[in-house]
Motif scaffolding. Structure first.
Motif, short mmCIF file in Angstrom:
data_model
loop_
_atom_site.label_atom_id
_atom_site.label_comp_id
_atom_site.label_asym_id
_atom_site.label_seq_id
_atom_site.Cartn_x
_atom_site.Cartn_y
_atom_site.Cartn_z
N THR A 37 0.88 -1.17 -0.11
CA THR A 37 0.04 0.22 0.05
C THR A 37 0.91 1.15 -0.03
O THR A 37 2.30 1.23 0.39
CB THR A 37 -1.00 0.15 1.23
N GLY A 38 0.43 2.36 -0.51
CA GLY A 38 1.28 3.59 -0.54
C GLY A 38 0.10 4.61 -0.71
O GLY A 38 -1.31 4.46 -0.31
N ASP A 39 0.68 5.79 -0.99
CA ASP A 39 -0.47 6.75 -1.30
C ASP A 39 -0.09 7.94 -2.65
O ASP A 39 1.10 7.74 -2.74
CB ASP A 39 -0.61 7.90 -0.20
N PRO A 59 -5.15 6.80 -1.09
CA PRO A 59 -4.51 5.36 -0.83
C PRO A 59 -4.28 4.69 -1.91
O PRO A 59 -5.22 4.74 -2.84
CB PRO A 59 -5.40 4.60 0.16
N MET A 60 -3.24 3.91 -2.23
CA MET A 60 -3.05 2.96 -3.25
C MET A 60 -2.83 1.76 -2.64
O MET A 60 -2.44 1.38 -1.70
CB MET A 60 -1.70 3.36 -4.02
N GLY A 65 -11.48 7.92 -0.04
CA GLY A 65 -10.30 7.24 -0.32
C GLY A 65 -9.91 7.21 -1.70
O GLY A 65 -8.94 6.66 -2.15
N GLY A 66 -11.01 7.24 -2.67
CA GLY A 66 -10.70 6.90 -4.10
C GLY A 66 -10.89 5.30 -4.51
O GLY A 66 -10.44 5.16 -5.79
N MET A 67 -11.15 4.61 -3.51
CA MET A 67 -11.47 3.16 -4.02
C MET A 67 -12.45 2.96 -4.54
O MET A 67 -13.77 3.64 -4.63
CB MET A 67 -11.12 2.16 -2.97
N PRO A 68 -12.60 1.86 -5.58
CA PRO A 68 -14.17 1.27 -6.15
C PRO A 68 -15.14 0.86 -5.31
O PRO A 68 -14.80 0.46 -4.03
CB PRO A 68 -13.34 0.30 -7.25
N SER A 69 -16.18 1.00 -6.12
CA SER A 69 -17.46 0.38 -5.01
C SER A 69 -17.24 -1.27 -5.14
O SER A 69 -16.61 -1.82 -5.74
CB SER A 69 -18.66 0.85 -5.66
N ASN A 70 -18.02 -1.87 -4.21
CA ASN A 70 -18.21 -3.33 -4.20
C ASN A 70 -18.52 -3.89 -5.48
O ASN A 70 -18.05 -4.63 -6.15
CB ASN A 70 -18.98 -3.82 -3.21
N ALA A 71 -19.43 -3.02 -6.12
CA ALA A 71 -19.96 -3.67 -7.56
C ALA A 71 -18.71 -3.71 -8.47
O ALA A 71 -18.70 -4.35 -9.34
CB ALA A 71 -21.25 -2.92 -7.79
N CYS A 88 -6.01 3.16 -7.41
CA CYS A 88 -5.64 4.44 -6.78
C CYS A 88 -6.59 5.64 -7.11
O CYS A 88 -6.53 5.80 -8.72
CB CYS A 88 -4.36 5.03 -6.60
N ASN A 89 -7.34 6.43 -6.38
CA ASN A 89 -7.84 7.50 -6.96
C ASN A 89 -8.71 7.35 -8.10
O ASN A 89 -8.46 8.18 -9.10
CB ASN A 89 -6.79 8.70 -6.96
N GLY A 90 -9.59 6.46 -8.36
CA GLY A 90 -10.60 6.38 -9.44
C GLY A 90 -9.73 5.72 -10.79
O GLY A 90 -10.51 5.79 -11.98
N VAL A 91 -8.63 4.96 -10.40
CA VAL A 91 -8.29 4.11 -11.63
C VAL A 91 -7.73 3.09 -11.46
O VAL A 91 -7.07 2.91 -10.24
CB VAL A 91 -7.02 4.97 -12.40
N LYS A 92 -8.11 1.88 -11.93
CA LYS A 92 -7.31 0.53 -11.75
C LYS A 92 -6.73 0.25 -13.06
O LYS A 92 -7.25 0.33 -14.13
CB LYS A 92 -8.33 -0.38 -11.56
N GLU A 93 -5.24 -0.02 -12.72
CA GLU A 93 -4.75 -0.45 -14.09
C GLU A 93 -3.84 -1.76 -13.92
O GLU A 93 -3.33 -1.86 -12.73
CB GLU A 93 -3.43 0.59 -14.39
N TRP A 94 -3.80 -2.60 -15.21
CA TRP A 94 -3.11 -3.89 -15.07
C TRP A 94 -2.25 -3.66 -16.07
O TRP A 94 -2.41 -3.21 -17.23
CB TRP A 94 -4.08 -4.95 -15.49
#
Length: 155
Positions: free
Chosen positions: A26-28, A33-34, A67-73, A102-108
């Motif tokens: 984890t980080g920020d 939070p990331m 915190g910028g994390m996604p919803s459960n859905a 982090c903050n509204g984005v997930k990336e792979w």
């Protein structure tokens, strides 16, 4: 430049190849939070020179909280996406190396052996599903510089 190569943060759910080791950290980023997940080492039996293409898949979402994390859905759909893409690894077409939330984005980040083949298998894996709100970018990275830069800076 992808999100992963510009910030350190990652989260992932899914089923990595059993013998592979993953690190979760984890980080920020600007106070948000990331959650970071990355392969601790190159996947077993992989010659990186045979997988020179870096593919980043980004999913922009509306944060569910401050915190910028996604919803459960959204998170459940992200897990589904990653599970559907497991066939890229089982067919040894591409390997997931890093994921960040982090903050509204997930990336792979994936490294693939052939961009066209990867997109063909990706589209096949996702067929029959409701569309995923993802953006895909690809670039050459035959030395896996993005992965090593990330992994080495996280240690």
């Amino acid at each position: 430049m992808s999100l992963l190569t510009s910030i350190l943060g990652l989260f992932g759910c899914g089923k990595p190849i059993a013998e592979d080791q993953w690190t979760v950290a984890t980080g920020d980023d600007n106070g948000k939070p990331m959650i970071v997940r990355f392969r601790s080492d190159i996947p077993r039996g992989v010659d990186i020179k045979q997988y020179p293409h870096l593919m980043a898949i980004a999913w922009k979402y509306e944060p569910a909280n401050e915190g910028g994390m996604p919803s459960n859905a959204d998170n459940n759909r992200m897990v589904l996406l990653e599970e559907l893409l497991d066939s890229l690894e089982t067919k040894r077409i591409a390997f997931l190396t890093v994921a960040v939330t982090c903050n509204g984005v997930k990336e792979w980040q994936w490294y693939s052996r052939d961009q066209e083949e990867t997109m063909k298998v990706l589209n096949s894996a996702l067929s029959g599903q409701s569309p995923f709100p993802i953006e895909i970018s690809q670039q050459e990275d035959s030395a896996w510089s993005a992965y090593f830069r990330f992994r080495n800076s996280a240690k």
